[in-house]
Design a protein around this motif. Sequence first.
Motif, PDB file in Angstrom:
ATOM      1  N   ALA A 101      62.945  61.336  17.402  1.00 10.98           N
ATOM      2  CA  ALA A 101      62.612  60.258  16.477  1.00 10.98           C
ATOM      3  C   ALA A 101      62.464  58.931  17.205  1.00 10.98           C
ATOM      4  O   ALA A 101      61.524  58.163  16.949  1.00 10.98           O
ATOM      5  CB  ALA A 101      63.677  60.164  15.390  1.00 10.98           C
ATOM      6  N   ASP A 102      63.390  58.637  18.119  1.00 11.26           N
ATOM      7  CA  ASP A 102      63.313  57.386  18.878  1.00 11.26           C
ATOM      8  C   ASP A 102      61.973  57.255  19.603  1.00 11.26           C
ATOM      9  O   ASP A 102      61.312  56.210  19.541  1.00 11.26           O
ATOM     10  CB  ASP A 102      64.447  57.328  19.907  1.00 11.26           C
ATOM     11  N   ARG A 103      61.612  58.310  20.303  1.00 14.98           N
ATOM     12  CA  ARG A 103      60.382  58.256  21.116  1.00 14.98           C
ATOM     13  C   ARG A 103      59.138  58.154  20.243  1.00 14.98           C
ATOM     14  O   ARG A 103      58.209  57.410  20.569  1.00 14.98           O
ATOM     15  CB  ARG A 103      60.321  59.503  22.007  1.00 14.98           C
ATOM     16  N   LEU A 104      59.111  58.873  19.125  1.00  9.43           N
ATOM     17  CA  LEU A 104      57.937  58.843  18.257  1.00  9.43           C
ATOM     18  C   LEU A 104      57.820  57.516  17.507  1.00  9.43           C
ATOM     19  O   LEU A 104      56.729  56.964  17.369  1.00  9.43           O
ATOM     20  CB  LEU A 104      57.992  60.010  17.266  1.00  9.43           C
ATOM     21  N   VAL A 105      58.936  57.007  17.013  1.00 12.32           N
ATOM     22  CA  VAL A 105      58.906  55.714  16.320  1.00 12.32           C
ATOM     23  C   VAL A 105      58.402  54.618  17.263  1.00 12.32           C
ATOM     24  O   VAL A 105      57.584  53.764  16.879  1.00 12.32           O
ATOM     25  CB  VAL A 105      60.303  55.368  15.766  1.00 12.32           C
ATOM     26  N   ALA A 106      58.873  54.641  18.496  1.00 14.40           N
ATOM     27  CA  ALA A 106      58.434  53.631  19.466  1.00 14.40           C
ATOM     28  C   ALA A 106      56.939  53.717  19.735  1.00 14.40           C
ATOM     29  O   ALA A 106      56.309  52.719  20.101  1.00 14.40           O
ATOM     30  CB  ALA A 106      59.215  53.793  20.772  1.00 14.40           C
ATOM     31  N   ALA A 107      56.368  54.914  19.553  1.00 14.52           N
ATOM     32  CA  ALA A 107      54.931  55.104  19.783  1.00 14.52           C
ATOM     33  C   ALA A 107      54.101  54.862  18.529  1.00 14.52           C
ATOM     34  O   ALA A 107      52.889  55.088  18.533  1.00 14.52           O
ATOM     35  CB  ALA A 107      54.679  56.517  20.306  1.00 14.52           C
ATOM     36  N   GLY A 108      54.752  54.424  17.443  1.00 16.62           N
ATOM     37  CA  GLY A 108      54.009  54.074  16.242  1.00 16.62           C
ATOM     38  C   GLY A 108      53.891  55.162  15.204  1.00 16.62           C
ATOM     39  O   GLY A 108      53.133  55.018  14.235  1.00 16.62           O
ATOM     40  N   TRP A 109      54.643  56.256  15.357  1.00 16.42           N
ATOM     41  CA  TRP A 109      54.588  57.340  14.374  1.00 16.42           C
ATOM     42  C   TRP A 109      55.429  56.995  13.153  1.00 16.42           C
ATOM     43  O   TRP A 109      56.408  56.241  13.232  1.00 16.42           O
ATOM     44  CB  TRP A 109      55.112  58.631  14.999  1.00 16.42           C
ATOM     45  N   ASP A 110      55.036  57.576  12.024  1.00 15.72           N
ATOM     46  CA  ASP A 110      55.815  57.499  10.788  1.00 15.72           C
ATOM     47  C   ASP A 110      56.741  58.715  10.780  1.00 15.72           C
ATOM     48  O   ASP A 110      56.268  59.856  10.692  1.00 15.72           O
ATOM     49  CB  ASP A 110      54.881  57.514   9.582  1.00 15.72           C
ATOM     50  N   VAL A 111      58.039  58.489  10.890  1.00 14.65           N
ATOM     51  CA  VAL A 111      59.009  59.569  11.121  1.00 14.65           C
ATOM     52  C   VAL A 111      60.067  59.584  10.030  1.00 14.65           C
ATOM     53  O   VAL A 111      60.548  58.525   9.603  1.00 14.65           O
ATOM     54  CB  VAL A 111      59.690  59.410  12.504  1.00 14.65           C
ATOM     55  N   ARG A 112      60.448  60.780   9.612  1.00 14.78           N
ATOM     56  CA  ARG A 112      61.591  60.979   8.729  1.00 14.78           C
ATOM     57  C   ARG A 112      62.487  62.038   9.352  1.00 14.78           C
ATOM     58  O   ARG A 112      62.015  63.111   9.744  1.00 14.78           O
ATOM     59  CB  ARG A 112      61.149  61.427   7.337  1.00 14.78           C
ATOM     60  N   VAL A 113      63.776  61.739   9.447  1.00 15.28           N
ATOM     61  CA  VAL A 113      64.765  62.678   9.976  1.00 15.28           C
ATOM     62  C   VAL A 113      65.682  63.093   8.835  1.00 15.28           C
ATOM     63  O   VAL A 113      66.344  62.249   8.224  1.00 15.28           O
ATOM     64  CB  VAL A 113      65.607  62.054  11.105  1.00 15.28           C
ATOM     65  N   HIS A 114      65.741  64.384   8.557  1.00 15.18           N
ATOM     66  CA  HIS A 114      66.598  64.908   7.502  1.00 15.18           C
ATOM     67  C   HIS A 114      67.844  65.536   8.120  1.00 15.18           C
ATOM     68  O   HIS A 114      67.751  66.507   8.876  1.00 15.18           O
ATOM     69  CB  HIS A 114      65.844  65.957   6.679  1.00 15.18           C
ATOM     70  N   GLU A 115      69.004  64.974   7.803  1.00 16.47           N
ATOM     71  CA  GLU A 115      70.285  65.456   8.318  1.00 16.47           C
ATOM     72  C   GLU A 115      71.166  65.868   7.143  1.00 16.47           C
ATOM     73  O   GLU A 115      71.386  65.097   6.212  1.00 16.47           O
ATOM     74  CB  GLU A 115      70.957  64.365   9.144  1.00 16.47           C
ATOM     75  N   ARG A 116      71.691  67.073   7.201  1.00 15.45           N
ATOM     76  CA  ARG A 116      72.468  67.574   6.067  1.00 15.45           C
ATOM     77  C   ARG A 116      73.853  66.927   5.969  1.00 15.45           C
ATOM     78  O   ARG A 116      74.421  66.852   4.884  1.00 15.45           O
ATOM     79  CB  ARG A 116      72.612  69.085   6.173  1.00 15.45           C
ATOM     80  N   ALA A 117      74.419  66.469   7.098  1.00 18.69           N
ATOM     81  CA  ALA A 117      75.732  65.825   7.060  1.00 18.69           C
ATOM     82  C   ALA A 117      75.632  64.469   6.370  1.00 18.69           C
ATOM     83  O   ALA A 117      74.559  63.854   6.289  1.00 18.69           O
ATOM     84  CB  ALA A 117      76.288  65.655   8.464  1.00 18.69           C
ATOM     85  N   ALA A 118      76.783  63.986   5.906  1.00 18.89           N
ATOM     86  CA  ALA A 118      76.807  62.721   5.185  1.00 18.89           C
ATOM     87  C   ALA A 118      76.798  61.513   6.112  1.00 18.89           C
ATOM     88  O   ALA A 118      76.467  60.403   5.694  1.00 18.89           O
ATOM     89  CB  ALA A 118      78.029  62.661   4.274  1.00 18.89           C
ATOM     90  N   THR A 119      77.158  61.717   7.367  1.00 24.64           N
ATOM     91  CA  THR A 119      77.215  60.606   8.318  1.00 24.64           C
ATOM     92  C   THR A 119      77.266  61.169   9.730  1.00 24.64           C
ATOM     93  O   THR A 119      77.427  62.377   9.923  1.00 24.64           O
ATOM     94  CB  THR A 119      78.470  59.735   8.056  1.00 24.64           C
ATOM     95  N   LEU A 120      77.143  60.307  10.717  1.00 22.50           N
ATOM     96  CA  LEU A 120      77.337  60.742  12.097  1.00 22.50           C
ATOM     97  C   LEU A 120      78.802  61.085  12.321  1.00 22.50           C
ATOM     98  O   LEU A 120      79.691  60.453  11.745  1.00 22.50           O
ATOM     99  CB  LEU A 120      76.918  59.636  13.065  1.00 22.50           C
ATOM    100  N   PRO A 121      79.100  62.063  13.184  1.00 18.91           N
ATOM    101  CA  PRO A 121      80.501  62.410  13.440  1.00 18.91           C
ATOM    102  C   PRO A 121      81.209  61.317  14.216  1.00 18.91           C
ATOM    103  O   PRO A 121      80.594  60.608  15.021  1.00 18.91           O
ATOM    104  CB  PRO A 121      80.394  63.691  14.271  1.00 18.91           C
ATOM    105  N   ASP A 122      82.508  61.163  13.964  1.00 22.50           N
ATOM    106  CA  ASP A 122      83.286  60.176  14.722  1.00 22.50           C
ATOM    107  C   ASP A 122      84.202  60.836  15.745  1.00 22.50           C
ATOM    108  O   ASP A 122      84.976  60.158  16.420  1.00 22.50           O
ATOM    109  CB  ASP A 122      84.104  59.284  13.791  1.00 22.50           C
TER     110      ASP A 122
END
Length: 347
Positions: free
Chosen positions: A18-39
């Motif tokens: 996602a980072d690399r594609l967004v920086a190149a101008g792509w329209d990106v959506r990331v779907h993550e099933r967890a409620a948040t990043l792990p701590d």
Amino acid sequence: MRGTATIIGGGIGGLAAADRLVAAGWDVRVHERAATLPDTGTALGMWPAAMAALGAIGVSELIRAVGVVQTSGAILRPDGSTIARLDVRGNSPILVSRPVLLRALAEPLPAGVLRFSSPVTEPPTDADVVIGADGIGSTVRDTLFGPRYRARPIGMAAWRGWVPGNADSAVETWDAGALFGVTPRDGDLINFFAAVRIEPGSADGGIPFLRNRFGSWHADVRDILDRLDPDALLHHDLSQSPPLPSYVRGNVALIGDAAHAMAPNLGRGACEAVVDAVTLARALTECPDIATALRRYDRARRIRTRMLVRGSAALARVATTHRGTRLRDAVLGTVTEAGRKLSRNDY
């Protein structure tokens, strides 16, 4: 080329893509099933190829600043005697915990790109490209290739965790049927991992099992066992992917464990997910069309990662073999010592 991308899975590979594609101008959506990043999470080794890929998305300096450089290591016997000493200076991995790496990858993304509590059960049809980054139990892989290509147990169970303190180097202790490893990591913590040859599902996963199996080993292992926190102990059976016929089908590409889950013995799983992600994103931004980009990605990554899957499995077998341990130790000690002398130009 620019377009729309749906990424299924917001782990290391998915966020890096996602980072690399967004920086190149792509329209990106990331779907993550967890409620948040792990701590919480254990240490990961970022080898030079992965650090170069992280550099391509602008986070390598942060990882260098936070992580711990591994320059040396050793392989020991359960009594603490040395099988081999390792020197990786000049090719050193950076050891960093999973939560730190994930936060570093998530922070550059614009609001709305990463969508938590958003499970996806099959590849969508409304994006130019779909990236399956949904891990070892990938539903995207199942949709593309069916259940015959699911990851398969390798006959070992693993435990991972951390305790307070600092370790000077990475050390693995090998015995017939088991190993125990200790590495440094960020946050003034010591990372540990253990593996035992065992039938899938037959270990109870608890601290008593570990203390019974490893409690007679040398003092550094016993110290870890004495300080284990059950809330900081991860347990699972180890599996690896069978060779997939391709990492792409149609407009869908697989990366990371969805494509090539491997035993942890080479310490390359997270590295290869990052390299997959950046290789795929680069192809998508440089090639004239999606089909050409996905073919380039598949050619670049499938053979290499297949070799790493086989190599990781082979090292797991060697490290925990029940036979020929004296010969193994002698050969390994001789080879690594010769390598150290060559690196120092001592001949």
